[in-house]
Motif scaffolding. Structure first.
Motif, PDB file in Angstrom:
ATOM      1  N   LYS A 304       0.791  -1.181   0.086  1.00  0.00           N
ATOM      2  CA  LYS A 304       0.033   0.031   0.002  1.00  0.00           C
ATOM      3  C   LYS A 304       0.872   1.250  -0.048  1.00  0.00           C
ATOM      4  CE  LYS A 304      -2.284  -1.267   3.774  1.00  0.00           C
ATOM      5  NZ  LYS A 304      -1.923  -2.638   3.986  1.00  0.00           N
ATOM      6  N   THR A 305       1.970   1.028   0.640  1.00  0.00           N
ATOM      7  CA  THR A 305       2.823   2.230   0.730  1.00  0.00           C
ATOM      8  C   THR A 305       3.282   3.020  -0.736  1.00  0.00           C
ATOM      9  OG1 THR A 305       3.905   1.164   2.534  1.00  0.00           O
ATOM     10  CG2 THR A 305       4.976   3.248   1.728  1.00  0.00           C
ATOM     11  N   ILE A 306       3.617   2.207  -1.597  1.00  0.00           N
ATOM     12  CA  ILE A 306       3.941   2.803  -2.941  1.00  0.00           C
ATOM     13  C   ILE A 306       2.657   3.636  -3.580  1.00  0.00           C
ATOM     14  CG2 ILE A 306       3.488   0.691  -4.386  1.00  0.00           C
ATOM     15  CD1 ILE A 306       6.676   2.836  -4.575  1.00  0.00           C
ATOM     16  N   GLN A 334       8.827   4.695  10.584  1.00  0.00           N
ATOM     17  CA  GLN A 334       9.159   3.697   9.478  1.00  0.00           C
ATOM     18  C   GLN A 334       8.853   4.063   8.074  1.00  0.00           C
ATOM     19  OE1 GLN A 334       7.957  -0.321   9.704  1.00  0.00           O
ATOM     20  NE2 GLN A 334       9.888  -0.528  10.966  1.00  0.00           N
ATOM     21  N   HIS A 335       7.590   4.842   8.160  1.00  0.00           N
ATOM     22  CA  HIS A 335       7.062   5.412   7.067  1.00  0.00           C
ATOM     23  C   HIS A 335       7.890   6.540   6.458  1.00  0.00           C
ATOM     24  CE1 HIS A 335       3.554   3.450   5.429  1.00  0.00           C
ATOM     25  NE2 HIS A 335       2.616   3.708   6.846  1.00  0.00           N
ATOM     26  N   TYR A 336       8.464   7.444   7.404  1.00  0.00           N
ATOM     27  CA  TYR A 336       9.254   8.523   7.243  1.00  0.00           C
ATOM     28  C   TYR A 336      10.569   7.876   6.599  1.00  0.00           C
ATOM     29  CZ  TYR A 336      12.482  12.471   8.084  1.00  0.00           C
ATOM     30  OH  TYR A 336      13.443  13.270   7.721  1.00  0.00           O
ATOM     31  N   ILE A 398      -4.244   8.271   5.726  1.00  0.00           N
ATOM     32  CA  ILE A 398      -4.254   7.848   6.907  1.00  0.00           C
ATOM     33  C   ILE A 398      -3.880   6.200   6.965  1.00  0.00           C
ATOM     34  CG2 ILE A 398      -5.807   7.487   9.184  1.00  0.00           C
ATOM     35  CD1 ILE A 398      -7.614   9.472   8.053  1.00  0.00           C
ATOM     36  N   ASP A 399      -2.892   5.776   7.522  1.00  0.00           N
ATOM     37  CA  ASP A 399      -2.600   4.523   7.477  1.00  0.00           C
ATOM     38  C   ASP A 399      -3.303   3.613   8.798  1.00  0.00           C
ATOM     39  OD1 ASP A 399      -1.575   2.094   6.394  1.00  0.00           O
ATOM     40  OD2 ASP A 399       0.710   2.635   7.283  1.00  0.00           O
ATOM     41  N   GLU A 400      -3.651   2.436   8.319  1.00  0.00           N
ATOM     42  CA  GLU A 400      -4.124   1.638   9.617  1.00  0.00           C
ATOM     43  C   GLU A 400      -5.431   2.165  10.089  1.00  0.00           C
ATOM     44  OE1 GLU A 400      -2.865  -1.065   9.268  1.00  0.00           O
ATOM     45  OE2 GLU A 400      -0.754  -0.884   8.680  1.00  0.00           O
ATOM     46  N   GLN A 401      -6.329   2.527   9.436  1.00  0.00           N
ATOM     47  CA  GLN A 401      -7.698   3.236   9.908  1.00  0.00           C
ATOM     48  C   GLN A 401      -8.025   2.769  11.199  1.00  0.00           C
ATOM     49  OE1 GLN A 401     -10.090   5.272   9.086  1.00  0.00           O
ATOM     50  NE2 GLN A 401     -11.851   3.880   9.710  1.00  0.00           N
TER      51      GLN A 401
END
Ligand code: ADP
Ligand code: MG
Length: 701
Positions: A304-306, A334-336, A398-401
């Motif tokens: 999903k990140t990409i 980690q996202h950063y 928003i990640d991990e809703q």
């Protein structure tokens, strides 16, 4: 006084003030309408009749027509009872009463046909029925007790205060006698009724209470379930349509340098087909005039990140800022670092904001956000603070809703003059039926394909007594250079106990895996963020081989070299949590394993959860099982329970009806978005009235 559906229940014949009070307090029945909407929980099938010579020992409830030919009192004192001889053309049996004998004896009529109903016992060479449910055959034909007999919801108070099931049946019968049939007007369009071969509203309402056959009942249930789901879907879809037409989004008209350069030159891998499809869906939304509100569902590791990054690049190409919010500091960090790495060749200003960002850094961030120099801000809910002001926020991800509530989503909306586009990403797949019911107002994209070359994780269930074998396995894996997670439950109610379990476990592991050969990290909620981060980083860098932790590592953490996930007291975790934890491994090229450790005593639900984990890696399948075990309210939390507070339909069992309902709701709105065609009159009237009521069933019917 004539009665209509809005009449308070007190005015119905047979309902005095004290009964009305009970109905209100115990069943929430205030008006005649409410009483009609008090649907039975179940039915006793009284369509079958038996003759006495057909009776079997140990049969369930049976219904027999016969006459009482004699009645006498037998026994002494406590053993005293009333016994009636009951005969039909095929034989003789006894009816017995231990209580209320005088009243029964006086009211029973000899040699006139009765219908009796109850359980038959075999005693002293004869069948008998104790305290039968009985009425004269002539009454039986008039009453609704023939056919299927409804059993209404009851409470202890109701039965102790004498408001029996029979009494409720009588009231509803009375209601149907007094209320004009026309008041039960049709709510659906003739087209839908014809297409789905539905029974009319009137017929459905009468038959849900007093069906004569199983077939009548099934038709009534189908019709009412469909109707309930149809109007919920109609509301959700309309809300979405109105939202789209009213709330102007920022149209991201072009796809320019950032996106194209990255896509052509720096994409680290080829996108899966699912990723391509989803990026297309998002691009389409961003380019339109409406504000995007999209839910992106994709199992752990589906990439999903990409997709998030590509969406962000489109925002940047159009001169807007973007932000990405994650539920924990570890995850945001980690996202950063992941995004900084990916964006390196693009020369983008990207920063991290969390609770532990120092004041000086914070100030710089605030400043750069407001003057527009900062293009991408990653962070935790620190992003939601009022001090965080953007020059021009165009996209919020928003990640991990499931960790964020609706309220937080709406805070993001207010970060610009017009709401930014919103992309919500969740790794906890939500079963389609549930998503349709709860997120009907969001558009949904699904990544249903994992990147190629992934080895599926092998999952096993082991009992505590096999721990030595498990430890041996860990040693083998570590000697191959792999890393291991050992996770302990941490549940708020028993935090101290759980904490002790974790520390005991940590101690036993340090004993079995002695330094300096083995290095062990520990991370739990009671540590300071900086210490947590330090321990986490040691594991990420490969300085430690074993990570002992609570569920703080549940979401997002990415250590591709970790190949074994051991979950202690696995029976205490929910399915989606187990699946999330398992998703921490299987991120590298090596075969990965998940070992579920439990004690010997397991409940049926625990067994189902463990077996499901062993049998499948498919997050959507797991979500389905989870939904069946826990029910929708529990999964979605109380926020949305209103939508799920269904009166007759069940989104798990009535999945097919839900699909039909959604299809027809969409179809109706596609052809007639304002519901102004005469053919949709019934639907419009119902919809309008519905908008005034919280509870749909106050209105439908
Ligand atoms: P999640 O959906 O769980 O957030 P990530 O975006 O973290 O998944 O991706 C998981 C891993 O898969 C990352 O290491 C990422 O680089 C990799 N990945 C994502 N998409 C692809 C792809 N199309 N091909 C190969 N690897 C991919
Ligand atoms: Mg992720």
């Amino acid at each position: 006084m004539s009665i209509n559906l809005q009449t308070p229940i007190d005015y119905l014949k047979g309902v005095g003030p004290s009964r009305a009070d009970l109905l209100r307090k115990e069943l929430g029945v205030f008006t005649c309408q409410d009483l009609i909407n008090l649907f039975p929980n179940r039915y006793i099938d009284r369509t079958q009749f038996y003759t006495i010579n057909q009776l079997q020992r140990n049969s369930s409830d049976v219904q027999i027509i016969g006459k009482i030919t004699a009645i006498k009192e037998v026994g002494q004192q406590r053993g005293k009872r009333l016994v009636a001889t009951f005969t039909d053309a095929t034989g003789t049996m006894e009816l017995v009463w231990f209580k209320g004998q005088k009243w029964i004896k006086d009211s029973i009529k000899l040699n006139i046909p009765y219908v009796v109903f109850g359980k038959c016992n075999w005693f002293a060479g004869k069948f008998n029925m104790a305290h039968p449910d009985m009425e004269l055959q002539s009454d039986h034909e008039r009453n609704f007790t023939q056919g299927m007999q409804p059993i209404y919801p009851s409470t202890e108070k109701l039965s102790s205060r004498g408001l029996s099931n029979r009494a409720i049946i009588k009231m509803i019968q009375q209601l149907f006698l007094e209320v004009k049939k026309e008041e039960l007007y049709e709510t659906l369009s003739p087209t839908i009724i014809k297409q789905l071969k539905l029974v009319s509203k009137q017929e459905a309402v009468i038959n849900i209470h007093f069906p004569k056959t199983q077939v009548d009942l099934a038709k009534a249930q189908f019709r009412l379930k469909f109707e309930e789901l149809f109007f919920i879907q109609l509301q959700l879809i309309l809300k979405n349509l109105i939202h789209k037409s009213k709330i102007k989004g920022f149209p991201f008209a072009k796809v320019d340098n950032y996106f194209n350069t990255f896509f052509k030159q720096h994409l680290p891998f080829e996108l899966t087909n699912a990723q391509k499809r989803v990026v297309k869906e998002i691009r389409h939304d961003l380019g339109s005039n409406a504000q995007m509100n999209r839910l992106l569902q994709g199992d752990v590791g589906s990439g999903k990140t990409i997709v998030a990054l590509l969406s962000i690049l489109i925002a940047l190409d159009n001169g807007f800022q973007a932000c990405l919010m994650a539920p924990t500091e570890i995850l945001a960090t980690q996202h950063y670092s992941g995004l900084v790495e990916l964006c390196k060749p693009l020369n983008i200003n990207i920063k991290l904001l969390t609770g532990s960002t120092k004041t000086s850094g914070r100030k710089l961030i605030h400043q750069e956000l407001e003057n527009g120099e900062l293009q991408i801000l990653i962070g935790t809910h620190a992003l939601l603070e009022d001090k965080v002001k953007f020059k021009n926020l165009g996209l919020a991800i928003i990640d991990e809703q499931h960790r964020f509530g609706v309220a937080q989503r709406s805070k993001l909306w207010k970060k610009n003059t017009s709401p930014p586009h919103i992309l919500v990403m969740t790794a906890t797949p939500i079963p389609r039926t549930l998503a349709m019911s709860v997120y009907g107002d969001l558009d949904i994209s699904v990544i249903d394909e994992l990147p190629p070359g992934r080895k599926s994780i092998k999952t096993v269930h082991r009992y505590d007594k096999n721990r030595l074998q498990v430890f041996k396995f860990i040693k083998d894996e570590v000697s191959k250079g792999r890393q291991i997670y050992v996770v302990y439950p941490l549940i708020q109610e028993s935090e101290t106990l759980d904490y002790k379990d974790l520390m005991d476990g940590y101690e036993s592991i340090t004993r079995d895996f002695p330094q300096p050969k083995y290095q062990i990290s520990i991370v739990h909620g009671q540590m300071k963020p900086a210490d947590k981060e330090f321990e986490m980083q040691r594991f990420v860098k490969g300085e430690t081989q074993i990570m002992v932790a609570t569920t703080v590592i549940e979401v997002g953490v990415n250590v591709p070299n970790a190949s074994v996930m051991i979950i202690e007291s696995a029976e205490r975790f929910g399915l989606s949590q187990l699946h999330q934890l398992r998703g921490r491994v299987g991120r590298g090229a090596e075969q990965s394993y998940c070992i579920l450790m439990t004690g010997h005593k397991l409940s049926d639900d625990s067994k189902t959860r463990l077996n499901t984990m062993v049998q499948t890696n498919d997050g959507f399948k797991i979500a389905e099982v989870d939904l069946k075990l826990r029910g929708p309210g529990d999964i979605m939390g109380t926020q949305q329970s209103g939508v799920l507070n269904l009166k007759i339909a069940d989104i798990i069992k009535d999945k097919d009806i839900l699909e039909h309902a959604r299809y027809h709701a969409k179809h109706v709105l596609k052809n007639d978005p304002s519901l102004t065609n005469a053919s949709n009159n019934n639907i419009l009237n119902t919809y309008r009235a519905l908008a005034k009521f919280k509870n749909i069933w106050n209105y439908i019917s």
